[in-house]
Scaffold this active site. Structure first.
Site, short mmCIF file in Angstrom:
data_model
loop_
_atom_site.label_atom_id
_atom_site.label_comp_id
_atom_site.label_asym_id
_atom_site.label_seq_id
_atom_site.Cartn_x
_atom_site.Cartn_y
_atom_site.Cartn_z
N SER A 71 45.54 76.81 47.13
CA SER A 71 45.27 75.98 48.20
C SER A 71 47.04 75.93 48.90
O SER A 71 47.62 75.64 48.09
CB SER A 71 44.82 74.41 48.03
OG SER A 71 43.26 74.38 48.08
N ASN A 97 45.43 63.53 36.69
CA ASN A 97 46.71 64.19 37.43
C ASN A 97 47.13 64.03 38.79
O ASN A 97 46.22 63.51 39.41
CB ASN A 97 46.29 65.61 37.21
CG ASN A 97 45.42 66.25 38.31
OD1 ASN A 97 46.04 66.45 39.43
ND2 ASN A 97 44.21 66.38 37.95
N GLY A 100 50.43 67.18 43.50
CA GLY A 100 51.00 67.03 44.63
C GLY A 100 50.99 68.45 45.44
O GLY A 100 51.88 68.64 46.33
N ASN A 164 40.37 73.08 52.41
CA ASN A 164 40.52 72.00 51.27
C ASN A 164 40.83 70.68 52.11
O ASN A 164 42.03 70.30 52.21
CB ASN A 164 41.56 72.46 50.07
CG ASN A 164 41.76 71.28 49.15
OD1 ASN A 164 41.20 70.20 49.06
ND2 ASN A 164 42.64 71.80 48.26
N CYS A 167 42.21 67.11 48.52
CA CYS A 167 43.28 66.83 47.67
C CYS A 167 43.97 65.68 48.00
O CYS A 167 44.92 65.57 48.72
CB CYS A 167 44.14 68.09 47.98
SG CYS A 167 45.37 68.49 46.66
N ASN A 169 46.38 63.83 45.96
CA ASN A 169 47.65 63.80 45.42
C ASN A 169 48.63 64.46 46.39
O ASN A 169 49.49 65.10 45.53
CB ASN A 169 47.59 64.10 44.06
CG ASN A 169 46.40 63.29 43.36
OD1 ASN A 169 46.50 62.00 43.42
ND2 ASN A 169 45.67 64.11 42.55
#
Length: 171
Positions: A71, A97, A100, A164, A167, A169
Site C-alpha cells: 500500500s 504490530n 505505520g 486500503n 490500515c 497504524n
C-alpha cells in the site's frame, strides 16, 4: 460426449461420482475479478513483504494468482518508530504490530522500472500487477488515482487498484 466432459458423462444416464473423480478434468482455482483473469484466486496481501521490486519478483515467480504491491502513500514514508512489533513472550500465541505503513511512495510502485523488475516486460501472459493505495485523506487518494491513470497511458501492466481503508497504524 462434449470435449469438456469426461467420457463417462452421458445425457441418457446419470454420471457416477467415481467416474467423475477418475476423469481427467482437473480442478481449477482460476477466476475473474472485475474483468481481470487470475490464474488462481489466491494472491498476496499488501503488506510488509511487498515493499520492493525484489520482494514482488518473488511473488511473481510463485504460484500466486497476481502480484499486489505494498500500500502506497503520496510520498514515501519510513513508518512508526521502532519497536513496531510485540510478541507475547510466554506462549508466543499473540502478537501486535504498528508498522505505520512504511513504503516507497506511489511513484515507485507505478514506475515502469519497478513493474519490469517485479513482473518482467510481458503484459498478457503473466499474472496481473496490482497497486494498493492508502491515502491519509480523500485528496491523497484522488491524487494517487490520477497518477495511476496517467501511468497506465504509457504502461498498461497496472491491472487494478486496491483502496486500503483498513490500515489503522498510520501516523
Amino acid at each position: 460426449p462434449a470435449p469438456d466432459r469426461p467420457a463417462c458423462y452421458s445425457s441418457s444416464k446419470p454420471s457416477t461420482v467415481s467416474c467423475l473423480l477418475k476423469s481427467t478434468m482437473a480442478p481449477s482455482l482460476a477466476t475473474t475479478v472485475a474483468g481481470i483473469p487470475l490464474p488462481t484466486c489466491v494472491y498476496n496481501a499488501s503488506g510488509p513483504r511487498t515493499g520492493s521490486s525484489a520482494a514482488l519478483a518473488k511473488i511473481a515467480a510463485s504460484d500466486s494468482g497476481g502480484i499486489l504491491a505494498k500500500s502506497a502513500t503520496v510520498s514515501s514514508q519510513t513508518g512508526n518508530p521502532q519497536p513496531r512489533t510485540w510478541h507475547e513472550p510466554e506462549t508466543n500465541v499473540a502478537s501486535l504490530n504498528s508498522e505505520g505503513l512504511p513504503n516507497s511512495g506511489i511513484d515507485y510502485y507505478i514506475s515502469s522500472d519497478t513493474i519490469t523488475e517485479s513482473v518482467g516486460s510481458a503484459t498478457s501472459d503473466k499474472k496481473p500487477y496490482m497497486v494498493s493505495i492508502s491515502g491519509k485523506n480523500l485528496h491523497d487518494n484522488l491524487e494517487m488515482l490520477k497518477k495511476i491513470a496517467d501511468a497506465r497511458k504509457s504502461d498498461p501492466r497496472i491491472a487494478a487498484v486496491e483502496l486500503n481503508l483498513a490500515c489503522p497504524n498510520v501516523i
